[in-house]
Enzyme design. Structure first.
Site, mmCIF file in Angstrom:
data_model
loop_
_atom_site.group_PDB
_atom_site.id
_atom_site.type_symbol
_atom_site.label_atom_id
_atom_site.label_comp_id
_atom_site.label_asym_id
_atom_site.label_seq_id
_atom_site.Cartn_x
_atom_site.Cartn_y
_atom_site.Cartn_z
ATOM 1 N N ASN A 13 -70.658 0.609 -13.813
ATOM 2 C CA ASN A 13 -70.990 1.915 -14.376
ATOM 3 C C ASN A 13 -69.673 2.635 -14.664
ATOM 4 O O ASN A 13 -69.005 3.106 -13.750
ATOM 5 C CB ASN A 13 -71.834 2.688 -13.344
ATOM 6 C CG ASN A 13 -72.129 4.110 -13.779
ATOM 7 O OD1 ASN A 13 -71.852 4.499 -14.916
ATOM 8 N ND2 ASN A 13 -72.691 4.900 -12.875
ATOM 9 N N TRP A 14 -69.311 2.674 -15.949
ATOM 10 C CA TRP A 14 -68.010 3.247 -16.320
ATOM 11 C C TRP A 14 -68.041 4.784 -16.307
ATOM 12 O O TRP A 14 -67.014 5.417 -16.520
ATOM 13 C CB TRP A 14 -67.574 2.734 -17.699
ATOM 14 C CG TRP A 14 -67.268 1.258 -17.742
ATOM 15 C CD1 TRP A 14 -67.382 0.350 -16.711
ATOM 16 C CD2 TRP A 14 -66.785 0.509 -18.867
ATOM 17 N NE1 TRP A 14 -67.009 -0.897 -17.129
ATOM 18 C CE2 TRP A 14 -66.634 -0.843 -18.448
ATOM 19 C CE3 TRP A 14 -66.470 0.835 -20.185
ATOM 20 C CZ2 TRP A 14 -66.175 -1.843 -19.303
ATOM 21 C CZ3 TRP A 14 -66.018 -0.165 -21.045
ATOM 22 C CH2 TRP A 14 -65.863 -1.485 -20.607
ATOM 23 N N LYS A 15 -69.221 5.354 -16.115
ATOM 24 C CA LYS A 15 -69.390 6.821 -16.079
ATOM 25 C C LYS A 15 -68.701 7.465 -17.298
ATOM 26 O O LYS A 15 -68.703 6.889 -18.376
ATOM 27 C CB LYS A 15 -68.877 7.374 -14.751
ATOM 28 C CG LYS A 15 -69.542 6.677 -13.549
ATOM 29 C CD LYS A 15 -69.361 7.398 -12.253
ATOM 30 C CE LYS A 15 -70.068 6.632 -11.144
ATOM 31 N NZ LYS A 15 -70.026 7.286 -9.855
ATOM 32 N N HIS A 100 -79.525 8.054 -12.093
ATOM 33 C CA HIS A 100 -78.334 8.034 -11.231
ATOM 34 C C HIS A 100 -78.236 9.370 -10.501
ATOM 35 O O HIS A 100 -78.613 10.412 -11.051
ATOM 36 C CB HIS A 100 -77.087 7.789 -12.094
ATOM 37 C CG HIS A 100 -75.862 7.540 -11.272
ATOM 38 N ND1 HIS A 100 -75.165 8.566 -10.675
ATOM 39 C CD2 HIS A 100 -75.227 6.398 -10.917
ATOM 40 C CE1 HIS A 100 -74.144 8.058 -9.995
ATOM 41 N NE2 HIS A 100 -74.165 6.739 -10.126
ATOM 42 N N GLU A 102 -75.906 11.303 -10.044
ATOM 43 C CA GLU A 102 -75.176 12.339 -10.784
ATOM 44 C C GLU A 102 -76.074 12.980 -11.838
ATOM 45 O O GLU A 102 -75.956 14.174 -12.118
ATOM 46 C CB GLU A 102 -73.898 11.722 -11.400
ATOM 47 C CG GLU A 102 -72.854 11.454 -10.327
ATOM 48 C CD GLU A 102 -71.931 10.276 -10.603
ATOM 49 O OE1 GLU A 102 -71.856 9.802 -11.745
ATOM 50 O OE2 GLU A 102 -71.277 9.826 -9.637
ATOM 51 N N GLU A 172 -78.402 3.668 -3.795
ATOM 52 C CA GLU A 172 -77.068 4.261 -3.738
ATOM 53 C C GLU A 172 -77.100 5.508 -2.848
ATOM 54 O O GLU A 172 -77.460 6.592 -3.323
ATOM 55 C CB GLU A 172 -76.601 4.669 -5.134
ATOM 56 C CG GLU A 172 -76.502 3.527 -6.110
ATOM 57 C CD GLU A 172 -75.527 3.850 -7.226
ATOM 58 O OE1 GLU A 172 -74.520 3.148 -7.337
ATOM 59 O OE2 GLU A 172 -75.748 4.815 -7.968
ATOM 60 N N GLY A 178 -68.404 7.199 -4.676
ATOM 61 C CA GLY A 178 -67.097 7.754 -5.021
ATOM 62 C C GLY A 178 -66.339 8.323 -3.834
ATOM 63 O O GLY A 178 -65.328 9.006 -4.002
ATOM 64 N N SER A 218 -69.200 2.937 -3.423
ATOM 65 C CA SER A 218 -67.900 2.483 -2.919
ATOM 66 C C SER A 218 -67.833 0.974 -2.691
ATOM 67 O O SER A 218 -67.179 0.512 -1.752
ATOM 68 C CB SER A 218 -67.516 3.241 -1.642
ATOM 69 O OG SER A 218 -67.362 4.623 -1.917
ATOM 70 N N GLY A 239 -69.062 1.673 -9.466
ATOM 71 C CA GLY A 239 -68.473 2.747 -10.261
ATOM 72 C C GLY A 239 -66.970 2.535 -10.397
ATOM 73 O O GLY A 239 -66.502 1.760 -11.226
ATOM 74 N N GLY A 240 -66.202 3.206 -9.552
ATOM 75 C CA GLY A 240 -64.737 3.208 -9.639
ATOM 76 C C GLY A 240 -64.118 1.827 -9.829
ATOM 77 O O GLY A 240 -63.267 1.634 -10.705
HETATM 78 P P1 PGA Z 1 -68.617 4.167 -6.834
HETATM 79 O O1 PGA Z 1 -69.853 4.616 -7.757
HETATM 80 O O2 PGA Z 1 -68.596 2.658 -6.823
HETATM 81 O O3 PGA Z 1 -67.412 4.766 -7.483
HETATM 82 O O4 PGA Z 1 -68.874 4.726 -5.464
HETATM 83 C C1 PGA Z 1 -71.084 3.940 -7.711
HETATM 84 C C2 PGA Z 1 -72.056 4.573 -8.668
HETATM 85 O O5 PGA Z 1 -72.040 5.797 -8.823
HETATM 86 O O6 PGA Z 1 -72.867 3.866 -9.284
#
Ligand code: PGA
Length: 259
Positions: A13-15, A100, A102, A172, A178, A218, A239-240
């Site tokens: 997930n490149w956000k 998600h 977010e 999640e 994050g 994470s 994500g990251g």
């Molecule tokens: P993260 O994000 O790996 O940076 O914790 C995961 C996500 O939001 O899907």
């Protein structure tokens, strides 16, 4: 014992990261690294909407599939700023991340909205990756199981077993996204087990055992293998670490450690 009948799925997930320049560069690095991987898994990357076209071209011919990060449930209409299932499909997407945390936290998405999106994605032929997870306060109050059960029940409302088997769930925990604070493999596995229990009650054991449940929050190269060794964890939503090609591929490689 790990259930090897469920194909592992690793999603990046490149956000709201990468642009017209560095998105295709990241895609090219991934294609190069994945070349000799020889892994029998599903690999997906989800760039921002504006990057879908270029990344799709870069991934063409590789084993990496493309996904969107969100969509509207309507086929088309006067919804300024929104993107439809068909727009994702015609941009090369086969998957879409929905609900998600977010989106839920910053953009007010409810279980009901997520449910409409999930149904619409399935109707359009996209694989929905429906995200669920509890806040830190909910975990500390002992509400994790109840919160995820409600998210699952309301998220899959109106679906039949066939639809549920096609979708992917991403557990999640919000406190792990994050933050660098990953859930322990045992913590994640226990929630995944509970989710499958909820689905068994709704759709029966067969359907519950077919649906794939990823862990997200994470996930890094150094914790992925331990997570993947748990029987109920069928991959990761990353994500990251997905913004670095070698980290993302290292996470995919960690699937090899499964027994
Ligand atoms: P993260 O994000 O790996 O940076 O914790 C995961 C996500 O939001 O899907």
């Amino acid at each position: 014992m790990t259930d090897l009948t469920r194909r592992m799925i690793i999603v990046g997930n490149w956000k709201m990261f990468t642009d017209r320049e560095d998105g295709p560069v990241l895609a090219a690095e991934l294609v190069h690294l994945v070349d000799d991987l020889g892994l029998d898994i599903d690999l997906v990357v989800c760039p921002p909407f504006t990057g879908l076209h270029a990344v799709s071209e870069g991934l063409n011919g590789s084993c990496i599939a493309l996904g969107g990060q969100n969509m509207h449930w309507s086929t088309e209409g006067a919804y300024t700023g929104e993107v439809s299932p068909r727009m994702l499909l015609t941009s090369g997407c086969r998957y879409v991340i929905l609900g998600h945390s977010e989106r839920r936290t910053y953009f007010g998405e409810t279980n009901e909205m997520v449910n409409r999106k999930v149904r619409s994605a399935l109707t359009a032929g996209l694989t929905p990756i429906m995200c669920i997870g509890e806040t830190l306060a909910e975990r500390e109050a002992g509400e994790t199981e109840a919160v995820v059960a409600t998210q699952v029940e309301e998220g899959v409302q109106g679906l039949d077993a066939d639809g549920v088997e096609k979708m992917v769930l991403a557990y999640e925990p919000i406190w792990a996204i994050g933050t660098g604070q990953v859930a322990t493999p045992a913590q994640a596995n226990a929630v995944h087990h509970h989710i499958r229990h909820v689905l068994t009650g709704l759709f029966g054991r067969d359907t519950a055992s077919i649906l794939r449940i990823q862990y997200g929050g994470s996930v890094k190269p150094d914790n992925a293998a331990a997570l993947f060794s748990e029987s109920e964890i069928d991959g990761a939503l990353v994500g990251g670490a997905s913004l670095d090609a070698s980290s993302f591929i290292a996470i995919a490689r960690a699937v090899l450690g499964r027994s």
